[in-house]
Enzyme design. Structure first.
Site, PDB file in Angstrom:
ATOM      1  N   ASP A 112       0.799  -1.228   0.000  1.00 45.98           N
ATOM      2  CA  ASP A 112       0.000   0.000   0.000  1.00 45.98           C
ATOM      3  C   ASP A 112       0.830   1.276   0.000  1.00 45.98           C
ATOM      4  O   ASP A 112       0.324   2.341   0.369  1.00 45.98           O
ATOM      5  CB  ASP A 112      -0.941  -0.006   1.203  1.00 45.98           C
ATOM      6  N   ASP A 172      -7.337  -4.037  -4.886  1.00 44.68           N
ATOM      7  CA  ASP A 172      -6.893  -2.737  -4.390  1.00 44.68           C
ATOM      8  C   ASP A 172      -5.490  -2.380  -4.882  1.00 44.68           C
ATOM      9  O   ASP A 172      -5.141  -1.206  -5.030  1.00 44.68           O
ATOM     10  CB  ASP A 172      -6.857  -2.716  -2.850  1.00 44.68           C
TER      11      ASP A 172
END
Length: 406
Positions: A112, A172
């Site tokens: 991330d 994601d």
């Protein structure tokens, strides 16, 4: 920078006036309201190493350390407000909240880093050209590609639950590729671009169903490189369409097309957008339920974060798709109008000073249900700024710079 309550009240009154002057598309009013919330957030949370994320079940604010995947969104929102207002006070505040993320450039334990570093330092570098910010993003990109597996052709997402997954990749992860594309342009080293494109191609091959909805997680065999499990970890069921997952894919493939001009990515972005906007479960206000297949629709929780991500992504997608782009812009407009209404836009001094109401984080995990989420605010603000620029005939903004449209 210290923003006092009196400044926040003044901003709030200005927002009310702006709303009365712009009822159809209240961009100015919504961004004015966002400024009130962000200013109050800064005044109420003075520890700039604890990042506002959401609201706890007891009603208090939930904050996180820099290592959390959401840590870059509040600083990123501050940078966007500085971009919009050109007020140096917002730059000062954005720098203060961004500084605490610097150590994450060396974090190799997460996929991330795009969320964490590019939303913060990326926007900061775009607006200030601070060379330190550039170096941090490049180092963060090096850390991110350390998670790439050439056999699988993807960047590993999660390291937890090793008893369950060998090499999990989540939809994601498409959102973290933008930083890698940027890193190749910044350094001239094609390794970042090549890994990002390969990851997008692998995801394109394995993540999508025949109806163009996506799984949340695809787990790969590290020896053969082939998928071994396909699941929807944060959705209603493995074969259901988790709303935020569809939004991540839509936005991510739009960016992948922008950076590569590979028409396969544009086609996939359109297919996801068409699935999203034509689904029978999409409510009339265009704010999706947390999962398109939730069994308790129409009583299922909504997900404003999925709506905000999708709206911002569709505004960019509309610029690459000719006449059909008008449909994407129309839906994005409806979404932003709904989010800017009293049904979703929080009143000043409520909602723990987050901008939007009614997001859903991880319903199966009984986590963050019908609460504010910092990434909902970030993409809502981005979408509003993009919308205003499009209506002025200007190139729309992205984290990495202004977009060259076709």
């Amino acid at each position: 920078m210290k923003i006092t309550k009196s400044i926040a009240i003044t901003l709030g009154l200005a927002g009310i006036l702006a709303f009365k002057q712009d009822k159809e598309v209240p961009v100015k009013a919504a961004l004015q309201a966002a400024q009130v919330h962000l200013a109050n957030m800064a005044a109420a949370n003075t520890d700039v190493t604890q990042y506002p994320r959401s609201t706890k079940k007891d009603g208090s604010i939930a904050t996180t350390s820099s290592r959390d995947w959401t840590s870059g969104f509040y600083p990123g929102s501050l940078w966007y407000i500085y971009d919009y207002t050109k007020d140096k006070q917002w730059e000062t505040l954005a720098r203060q909240w961004t500084a605490g993320l610097e150590q994450e450039q060396f974090n190799r334990a997460t996929h991330d880093l795009g969320f964490m570093l590019f939303c913060s330092f990326g926007n900061g570098y775009r607006l200030t050209k601070d060379p330190k910010y550039k170096d941090i993003i490049i180092q963060g990109s090096k850390s991110l590609i350390s998670r790439y597996n050439a056999k699988v052709g993807s960047i590993r997402s999660w390291d937890h639950h090793t008893d369950k997954w060998q090499f999990p990749v989540i939809i994601d992860n498409m959102m973290n590729l933008e930083m890698l594309f940027w890193a190749t342009k910044a350094t001239g080293d094609s390794v970042y671009y090549n890994i990002a494109k390969t990851h997008a191609l692998t995801t394109l091959k394995n993540h999508f169903r025949k109806d163009n909805s996506s799984y949340h997680v695809v787990d790969y065999d590290t020896i053969t490189g082939q998928p071994r499990l396909k699941q929807t970890h944060q959705g209603y069921a493995d074969e259901s369409a988790w709303a935020r997952g569809q939004a991540w894919g839509l936005y991510g493939y739009t960016v992948a097309y922008r950076e590569t001009k590979d028409k396969r990515f544009l086609a996939q972005a359109q297919k996801i957008a068409d699935f999203f906007i034509n689904h029978k479960s999409l409510p009339t206000d265009k704010i999706p339920y947390w999962d398109f297949n939730a069994p308790d629709i129409p009583n299922a929780p909504r997900d404003a974060s999925a709506a905000a991500i999708a709206a911002s992504g569709m505004l960019e997608l509309s610029q690459y798709t000719g006449r059909s782009g008008e449909a994407y812009k129309k839906i994005a407009t409806q979404i932003l109008r709904s989010l800017a209404s009293s049904a979703y836009l929080a009143k000043a001094n409520t909602n723990n000073n987050f901008v939007l109401l009614h997001s859903t984080g991880h319903l199966p995990g009984n986590s963050e249900i019908d609460v504010p989420l910092n990434y909902a605010d970030y993409y809502f603000i981005e979408g509003l700024i993009r919308f205003e620029r499009l209506n002025k005939g200007l190139a729309i903004v992205s984290t990495g710079g202004f977009l060259t449209v076709n």
